[in-house]
Every structure is written in C-alpha cells, then in structure tokens.
Design an enzyme around this catalytic site. Structure first.
Site, PDB file in Angstrom:
ATOM      1  CB  VAL A  96      -0.917   0.028   1.232  1.00  0.00           C
ATOM      2  CG1 VAL A  96      -1.843   1.239   1.175  1.00  0.00           C
ATOM      3  CG2 VAL A  96      -1.725  -1.263   1.333  1.00  0.00           C
ATOM      4  CB  VAL A  98      -0.266   7.628  -1.773  1.00  0.00           C
ATOM      5  CG1 VAL A  98      -0.558   8.894  -2.595  1.00  0.00           C
ATOM      6  CG2 VAL A  98      -1.538   6.816  -1.583  1.00  0.00           C
ATOM      7  N   GLY A 106      -7.069  11.902  -1.525  1.00  0.00           N
ATOM      8  CA  GLY A 106      -8.092  10.896  -1.779  1.00  0.00           C
ATOM      9  C   GLY A 106      -7.643   9.690  -2.566  1.00  0.00           C
ATOM     10  CG  LEU A 108      -4.924   4.766   1.357  1.00  0.00           C
ATOM     11  CD1 LEU A 108      -4.320   3.588   0.593  1.00  0.00           C
ATOM     12  CD2 LEU A 108      -4.142   5.021   2.641  1.00  0.00           C
ATOM     13  CE1 TYR A 137      -3.848   0.462   5.123  1.00  0.00           C
ATOM     14  CE2 TYR A 137      -2.177   0.725   6.832  1.00  0.00           C
ATOM     15  CZ  TYR A 137      -2.523   0.626   5.495  1.00  0.00           C
ATOM     16  OH  TYR A 137      -1.548   0.703   4.546  1.00  0.00           O
ATOM     17  CG  PHE A 424       1.131 -10.680   4.874  1.00  0.00           C
ATOM     18  CD1 PHE A 424       0.198  -9.743   4.434  1.00  0.00           C
ATOM     19  CD2 PHE A 424       0.873 -11.355   6.060  1.00  0.00           C
ATOM     20  CE1 PHE A 424      -0.961  -9.504   5.159  1.00  0.00           C
ATOM     21  CE2 PHE A 424      -0.274 -11.124   6.800  1.00  0.00           C
ATOM     22  CZ  PHE A 424      -1.189 -10.204   6.345  1.00  0.00           C
TER      23      PHE A 424
END
Length: 424
Positions: A96, A98, A106, A108, A137, A424
């Site tokens: 994940v 950016v 905006g 993500l 998260y 992971f």
C-alpha cells in the site's frame, strides 16, 4: 471516485483506479517503495518480489493513475489463513502506498474502496494486513486484532522451571536451512491449522522465510535450524542466527530466534533448552512470539523477560454476515449488532448473530440492536483477544443491552493468542 483536495489547494477530480499487470508492476512497486522509504531500488527488489507476484497474480494489484502516471497502489495475496474455526480464504493486504506528491488527496481512499469491492467479488469475506502506521487503517474499517512480542532474556537467567516436560526420546540436530527445509515444512504444515493467524506457505513463501543472503541477515550470521526429532520424525524447529561480540568484560554475543514451531510441549522445551544454553551467548532474543508464548510459563524467573509488544494483524470484515457465519464460537450467543461501514456500505445495518459452537447463522434484522459499532471495532474483536467490553468502556462501542458485550466476547474468545510471525 472523487479525489478530495484535503490539504491540497487543487480542485477535486476523478481518480482512475484499475488492476495492473506484469509489465506495469515495477511502477506500482516504485510508488510503494518510495512511500515506505525503502532503502533499496525497485531493480534491486524485483528479484525478491517477482516470484511472489507471479504466484499471486498481478490482477490483484490495483493502481491509481494521474493521467498516465501511477501515483498509488495496493495489493493483496490470496492466502489460506487459519481463522477461528480453521483455515479459510483471507486477503493478505500489502503493497500500500501513495506517491509523496499526491498524499491527502483521496488516492488511498479510492484504492481502498475499489479493493474492498474487488475482494467481495472474489468471495473473500476477510482481509488482514500489517500496518506501517497505526493511524491509517482504522478509517478504512480495519481493527487492530492481534499482538506479538519480542522477548529478550540475558544469561544467566535463561534456566527453565524444573518440571518443564523433557522427553529423552527427542534429539536436537543443528542444520543449515537447505538441509532442514523438508522437515521444517513438515512440522509447519502440521501445526499451522491449529494456530490462528498463520497462513499456508507455498514454496515461494518458504524461499522468503528461509532466505539467507547477506542482506537478509541484519548484521547476524548465517541462518541455523535447530531441528527436534524422535522415532516418528520431526517434532519442532527453531530458525535462528547468532551475532558474535566480545568486549572488555568478555563475550556479549546475541542469539536471535526468527521462528520457533513445535508440535508438542516437550519439543518446545527441547528447543528452548538449546537456544538458551549455547556457549558464549550473553543475550537470547525470541522474535515473533504470541503474547501467551509458553516461555512465560517455562522460564524459572519470568521477571527476567524483557518484552516489546507490537500490533500485528489488522482485520477487516469485507462481508460481515459471511465472516461471522464462517467462524467458530466458544459459547452460545444470540445477539443483534448494528454496524456502520463507510467504505463497504453493504455491511451497514443490523445483524442477528445466533451461534452455538461451530454452528452459526447471521441474518439481517429489524430488531433492536444490543450493540452498535463501526466495522473496525468488530474487526478488532474478531480474533478473540481484544474485547468489545474494553471498547465499550472506551466509548467507541455502544452497549444498548447490559452485558451484551461481555456475552459476545465470551462467544468470540479463543483459547490461545493469534500468531502470524511473517510480515507480508
């Protein structure tokens, strides 16, 4: 999907989010590497990343585009992970990032919304991730569901309790990773279905776990395997490295256990006896332990353990009724929970959970709610270690029926703490 200006003065516009492919993947990896401050280049990392991606499938990688430029990415592995009730499909969310010039616009949010829809269409009712930052998260519906610890013991305080189970039929062998691989895999395959949080490892994942290149050693020596066997075969293993060091006061070397897996209590004791009694070692560090690791009971003086806990698995209920119906329950429960879910609106509403052991049913209802919460708080409680009762005391879960949180906690409870052990 709207991109909001956030802290930027640029006007809102539409982000394009779509699946990536083999050829574009280096661009997605470059974005993630830059976002996570990776110390090496994409070209240096690709030989380690490609085998995982070739196996998982590049269509699970989503990218956000600004024109033709990749400015954000998110990925997921299709794991078989042990959950309450046994192994089942879980999306292992990873990769994940950016691009730094496009933060807080905006990107993500658009990626996360798209991924949740994609995972639901794939039939994956649960997602799990390791978070680089804990503040990110929760707003996307993930709850901090499990913790692991790094345990450190200084010699000479590594003695175990006298009544620790020791089996004279067990033998400890010290081997290299290549020589012990087959037996290590055999032990793990036997244990993984019983350990919530573990995921089944393919050959590619074992290549990663057992990688012994200089950059994987972290300043320590080669990877060693302590393998415990008896007449029936391998019963446990410990993967560890040593770092020799000598100072004015003598040896100050460290032994660091990367992973310990045992099929029996006696095999675990044999492994702890081995790693805690190596000559010239001043400090033993056992990484990636469950918070209820048996060492807390086995060490003669548990106050000599220095523990560094960390949050590990964040759980996301992609499909609330499916995820709740698939898990097992430790006690009978019949309750109604009202869920709010900003990023997966199909989960929003009231759900009646009626369960007794392995038999559970979850259905939409108009009945009054016993509990109300954001989906992230249910995710935090899903692995049975972080309670809804504590979240109600904090004021983030609303309890409308007295005792409802405690009763649902009793049903969600697990006998042992989760353990994943591999980032992971």
């Amino acid at each position: 999907m709207k991109k909001t200006s956030g802290h930027s003065s640029e006007p809102a516009a539409e982000w394009t989010v779509r699946p990536s492919d083999h050829d574009e993947y280096p661009e997605a990896a470059r974005v993630v590497g830059e976002a996570l401050l990776a110390p090496s280049t994409v070209e240096e990392n690709l030989p380690h990343l490609r085998p995982l991606m070739d196996e998982s499938g590049y269509d699970r990688v989503l990218v956000a585009l600004d024109g033709d430029e990749v400015v954000g990415s998110v990925n997921s592995f299709g794991f078989e992970m042990t959950m309450p009730g046994g192994p089942r499909p879980v999306a292992g969310v990873t990769g994940v990032g950016v691009w730094p010039t496009h933060r807080r616009r905006g990107v993500l949010s658009a990626l996360m919304r798209h991924q949740l829809r994609d995972l639901r269409e794939r039939g994956e009712s649960l997602a799990a991730l390791w978070a680089s930052e804990g503040a990110i998260y929760g707003r996307f519906g993930y709850g901090a569901a499990s913790m692991e610890a790094e345990l450190t013991i200084a010699r000479p305080h590594t003695a175990l309790v006298p009544d620790a189970p020791r089996d004279p039929a067990l033998t400890v062998h010290l081997l290299g990773a290549d020589a012990a691989r087959e037996q290590v895999v055999e032990v793990f395959q036997r244990v993984f279905p019983t350990q919530v949080g573990r995921f089944r490892r393919s050959d590619v994942w074992w290549d990663r776990v057992l990688r012994d290149t200089p950059d994987a050693r972290g300043g320590h020596g080669p990877l060693k395997v302590a393998l415990v066997t008896d007449a029936d075969g391998p019963q446990g293993y410990a993967l560890y490295r040593t770092r020799p060091e000598i100072g004015p006061a003598g040896w100050n070397s460290e032994l660091r256990v990367q992973e310990m897996v045992a099929a029996t209590p006696a095999a675990r004791v044999a492994l702890y006896d081995h790693v805690c009694n190596r000559d010239l070692i001043a400090t033993v560090v056992v990484d990636n332990t469950a918070v209820d690791d048996p060492l807390w009971t086995l060490l003669a003086d548990r106050q000599r353990i220095s523990a560094v806990p960390r949050t590990v698995l964040w759980m996301r209920l992609v499909d609330v009724p499916a995820a709740l119906a698939e898990r097992s329950y430790a006690a009978p429960v019949d309750t109604v929970v009202e869920i709010s879910d900003r990023y997966a609106p199909w989960n929003a509403g009231r759900w009646r959970i009626k369960a007794d052991g392995d038999d559970a049913g979850v259905e939409a209802t108009d009945a009054a709610a016993d509990l109300s919460m954001d989906v992230s708080h249910l995710g935090a409680a899903f692995l049975g270690r972080h309670t809804l009762t504590a979240q109600a005391a904090a004021g983030v879960v609303a309890e409308h029926t007295p005792g409802a949180a405690d009763r649902l906690d009793a049903a969600l409870r697990l006998p042992h703490a989760p353990l994943c052990g591999v980032v992971f």
